[in-house]
Design a protein around this motif. Structure first.
Motif, PDB file in Angstrom:
ATOM      1  N   PHE A   1      18.677  -5.766  47.576  1.00  0.00           N
ATOM      2  CA  PHE A   1      19.146  -5.024  48.749  1.00  0.00           C
ATOM      3  C   PHE A   1      19.118  -3.514  48.483  1.00  0.00           C
ATOM      4  O   PHE A   1      18.743  -2.731  49.356  1.00  0.00           O
ATOM      5  CB  PHE A   1      20.542  -5.464  49.200  1.00  0.00           C
ATOM      6  CG  PHE A   1      20.986  -4.690  50.405  1.00  0.00           C
ATOM      7  CD1 PHE A   1      20.403  -4.919  51.650  1.00  0.00           C
ATOM      8  CD2 PHE A   1      21.912  -3.663  50.309  1.00  0.00           C
ATOM      9  CE1 PHE A   1      20.744  -4.157  52.765  1.00  0.00           C
ATOM     10  CE2 PHE A   1      22.260  -2.887  51.407  1.00  0.00           C
ATOM     11  CZ  PHE A   1      21.678  -3.145  52.638  1.00  0.00           C
TER      12      PHE A   1
ATOM     13  N   GLU B   1      22.278   6.485  58.339  1.00  0.00           N
ATOM     14  CA  GLU B   1      23.748   6.457  58.301  1.00  0.00           C
ATOM     15  C   GLU B   1      24.280   7.498  57.305  1.00  0.00           C
ATOM     16  O   GLU B   1      25.292   8.161  57.564  1.00  0.00           O
ATOM     17  CB  GLU B   1      24.231   5.053  57.929  1.00  0.00           C
ATOM     18  CG  GLU B   1      25.725   4.852  58.182  1.00  0.00           C
ATOM     19  CD  GLU B   1      26.177   3.435  57.871  1.00  0.00           C
ATOM     20  OE1 GLU B   1      25.575   2.787  56.986  1.00  0.00           O
ATOM     21  OE2 GLU B   1      27.145   2.974  58.500  1.00  0.00           O
TER      22      GLU B   1
ATOM     23  N   GLU C   1      37.065  -0.499  51.983  1.00  0.00           N
ATOM     24  CA  GLU C   1      35.683  -0.685  52.444  1.00  0.00           C
ATOM     25  C   GLU C   1      35.296  -2.158  52.466  1.00  0.00           C
ATOM     26  O   GLU C   1      35.380  -2.868  51.453  1.00  0.00           O
ATOM     27  CB  GLU C   1      34.704   0.089  51.544  1.00  0.00           C
ATOM     28  CG  GLU C   1      33.276  -0.045  52.064  1.00  0.00           C
ATOM     29  CD  GLU C   1      32.288   0.914  51.410  1.00  0.00           C
ATOM     30  OE1 GLU C   1      32.615   1.492  50.363  1.00  0.00           O
ATOM     31  OE2 GLU C   1      31.185   1.059  51.978  1.00  0.00           O
TER      32      GLU C   1
ATOM     33  N   GLY D   1      32.480  -4.915  52.471  1.00  0.00           N
ATOM     34  CA  GLY D   1      31.073  -5.015  52.059  1.00  0.00           C
ATOM     35  C   GLY D   1      30.618  -3.738  51.383  1.00  0.00           C
ATOM     36  O   GLY D   1      29.607  -3.148  51.759  1.00  0.00           O
TER      37      GLY D   1
ATOM     38  N   GLY E   1      29.235  -3.026  48.483  1.00  0.00           N
ATOM     39  CA  GLY E   1      27.927  -3.017  47.816  1.00  0.00           C
ATOM     40  C   GLY E   1      27.854  -2.007  46.686  1.00  0.00           C
ATOM     41  O   GLY E   1      28.700  -1.979  45.788  1.00  0.00           O
TER      42      GLY E   1
ATOM     43  N   LYS F   1      27.223   5.138  49.793  1.00  0.00           N
ATOM     44  CA  LYS F   1      27.679   5.884  50.980  1.00  0.00           C
ATOM     45  C   LYS F   1      29.149   6.262  50.838  1.00  0.00           C
ATOM     46  O   LYS F   1      29.595   7.307  51.353  1.00  0.00           O
ATOM     47  CB  LYS F   1      27.510   5.028  52.239  1.00  0.00           C
ATOM     48  CG  LYS F   1      26.066   4.723  52.570  1.00  0.00           C
ATOM     49  CD  LYS F   1      25.992   3.694  53.691  1.00  0.00           C
ATOM     50  CE  LYS F   1      24.582   3.232  53.916  1.00  0.00           C
ATOM     51  NZ  LYS F   1      24.529   2.008  54.735  1.00  0.00           N
TER      52      LYS F   1
HETATM   53  C1  LIG Z   1      23.950  -5.110  53.927  1.00  0.00           C
HETATM   54  S1  LIG Z   1      24.918  -4.815  52.490  1.00  0.00           S
HETATM   55  C2  LIG Z   1      25.667  -3.262  52.896  1.00  0.00           C
HETATM   56  C3  LIG Z   1      26.170  -2.536  51.691  1.00  0.00           C
HETATM   57  C4  LIG Z   1      26.766  -1.153  51.989  1.00  0.00           C
HETATM   58  N1  LIG Z   1      27.993  -1.243  52.771  1.00  0.00           N
HETATM   59  C5  LIG Z   1      25.761  -0.313  52.738  1.00  0.00           C
HETATM   60  O1  LIG Z   1      26.063   0.072  53.864  1.00  0.00           O
HETATM   61  O2  LIG Z   1      24.707  -0.027  52.190  1.00  0.00           O
HETATM   62  C6  LIG Z   1      26.223  -5.947  52.767  1.00  0.00           C
HETATM   63  C7  LIG Z   1      27.266  -5.979  51.650  1.00  0.00           C
HETATM   64  O3  LIG Z   1      28.329  -6.808  52.103  1.00  0.00           O
HETATM   65  C8  LIG Z   1      28.562  -7.863  51.184  1.00  0.00           C
HETATM   66  N2  LIG Z   1      28.854  -9.046  52.001  1.00  0.00           N
HETATM   67  C9  LIG Z   1      28.001  -9.739  52.798  1.00  0.00           C
HETATM   68  N3  LIG Z   1      28.638 -10.706  53.446  1.00  0.00           N
HETATM   69  C10 LIG Z   1      29.937 -10.636  53.036  1.00  0.00           C
HETATM   70  C11 LIG Z   1      31.107 -11.360  53.368  1.00  0.00           C
HETATM   71  N4  LIG Z   1      31.079 -12.356  54.257  1.00  0.00           N
HETATM   72  N5  LIG Z   1      32.261 -10.996  52.783  1.00  0.00           N
HETATM   73  C12 LIG Z   1      32.311  -9.969  51.871  1.00  0.00           C
HETATM   74  N6  LIG Z   1      31.232  -9.242  51.523  1.00  0.00           N
HETATM   75  C13 LIG Z   1      30.065  -9.569  52.110  1.00  0.00           C
HETATM   76  C14 LIG Z   1      27.308  -7.999  50.355  1.00  0.00           C
HETATM   77  O4  LIG Z   1      27.569  -8.477  49.064  1.00  0.00           O
HETATM   78  C15 LIG Z   1      26.748  -6.584  50.359  1.00  0.00           C
HETATM   79  O5  LIG Z   1      27.201  -5.835  49.262  1.00  0.00           O
END
Ligand SMILES: C[S@@+](CC[C@H](N)C(=O)[O-])C[C@H]1O[C@@H](n2cnc3c(N)ncnc32)[C@H](O)[C@@H]1O
Length: 340
Positions: free
Chosen positions: A63, A78, A101, A103, A105, A109
């Motif tokens: 990702f 963003e 925060e 998700g 990751g 940001k």
């Molecule tokens: C698309 S990435 C976005 C990461 C970061 N927030 C960004 O904007 O670049 C989604 C993140 O959310 C986490 N994630 C996805 N589904 C989730 C869930 N149901 N509960 C908790 N974390 C989740 C993933 O592990 C990942 O790190």
């Protein structure tokens, strides 16, 4: 401010030092839900795998590579909007706020928001919530760069993390949900999720959400099917993860990545397509899967929104919009809301 930390019996605490700790559900809970969810979702007439399972270590790394692709406009767009909030966000941050925060990751940001908080308050508490272990690496990196940062990471689902937060203490929270990850929810689940956030928030908490906007179909499809095939690897990796963790025998050569923009439903739909008639055994989920040639396994929806839909969504779920910021192309929106 008094702290009444709850006794969270479902979580194991990992204390790293006085500025860094993690909470993680007991492992049996995680393993059981992965096997159970896969067993359920691949036994449906329209087979699917929840996108939350993309993010094992390899998936999180892929990702990050996607975020750097020229076709993948959401991340850099963003980030550019967040840079513009430097002077405006503090107007909404009276007194001291903890940053929560969903998700988190790589927390890249996040740094832009931490920089803002760093300027206006002495101590910063950061509460990342992410289902992926990437949270521990990102937090360690943040610690190196921010002296007065105290991190409590929750390695769990968004819902689990919000439950944790709801019992935590009476500190004001700035909750952020970036990357348009909200777009992975179906319309109904998304509304329920926003209501859950709303009910978790205290009166003075605020919530910043990043949402991807409706735009040209080619731009959208290229973002989810890049020329280097990184998104394809990311999608296929979910099968490797099931092989590794649930003792399955998916042959990745017999599947392909398929991403289309459904204009009617305003969403990118991502699938894994079976290239032949085949059977797959997933031992720990107790299933033997029969797949026909061209049959699709759904892996992700990524909904896109118009500004009026965002306004409606927020009003329907009880929020009060404080401000919305856009980039110069109107590709992406950051919306700040309060509870009342
Ligand atoms: C698309 S990435 C976005 C990461 C970061 N927030 C960004 O904007 O670049 C989604 C993140 O959310 C986490 N994630 C996805 N589904 C989730 C869930 N149901 N509960 C908790 N974390 C989740 C993933 O592990 C990942 O790190």
């Amino acid at each position: 401010m008094s702290k009444t930390i709850q006794k969270n019996i479902h979580y194991k605490k990992y204390y790293v030092d006085s500025k860094l700790q993690y909470f993680k559900p007991h492992s049996t809970k995680i393993e059981k839900s992965f096997a159970d969810e896969i067993s359920f979702s691949l036994n449906q007439p329209l087979k699917f795998i929840s996108p939350k399972f993309f993010y094992d270590k390899k998936g999180s790394e892929l990702f990050e590579q996607i975020c750097n692709l020229s076709e993948y406009y959401p991340t850099r767009t963003e980030i550019n909007i967040l840079k513009k909030l430097k002077d405006e966000l503090p107007l909404y941050l009276v007194d001291s706020f903890r940053l929560v925060e969903l998700g988190s990751g790589s927390s890249i940001k996040t740094r832009l928001i931490l920089d803002i908080l760093n300027r206006i308050q002495e101590k910063i508490e950061y509460f990342p919530i992410d289902i992926s272990e990437i949270l521990t690496e990102s937090s360690a990196l943040l610690q190196q760069d921010y002296d007065d940062l105290h991190i409590t990471g929750i390695i769990d689902t968004y819902q689990g993390g919000l439950e944790f937060l709801s019992n935590y203490d009476d500190q004001k929270n700035l909750i952020v949900f970036l990357g348009s990850s909200f777009g992975n929810f179906t319309s109904n689940d998304g509304k329920e999720f926003l209501k859950k956030i709303h009910s978790t928030m205290k009166d003075d908490d605020i919530f910043l959400i990043g949402l991807d906007l409706v735009k040209n179909k080619t731009i959208l499809e290229n973002a989810y099917d890049d020329s280097q095939g990184i998104t394809a690897k990311f999608n296929l990796n979910i099968l490797s993860r099931i092989n590794d963790e649930l003792d399955a025998d998916f042959n990745l050569n017999y599947f392909s990545h398929h991403a289309i923009y459904n204009e009617h439903d305003q969403r990118i739909e991502m699938y894994l397509k079976s290239l032949i008639d085949q059977s797959v055994s997933i031992k720990k989920a107790n299933i033997s899967l029969m797949l026909k040639k061209n049959e699709l396994i759904h892996t992700e929806h990524s909904h896109k929104y118009t500004l009026s839909q965002i306004r409606e969504l927020m009003h329907q779920t009880g929020f009060n919009i404080k401000n919305t910021w856009l980039d110069e192309n109107n590709y992406f929106a950051l919306t700040l809301v309060s509870k009342n």
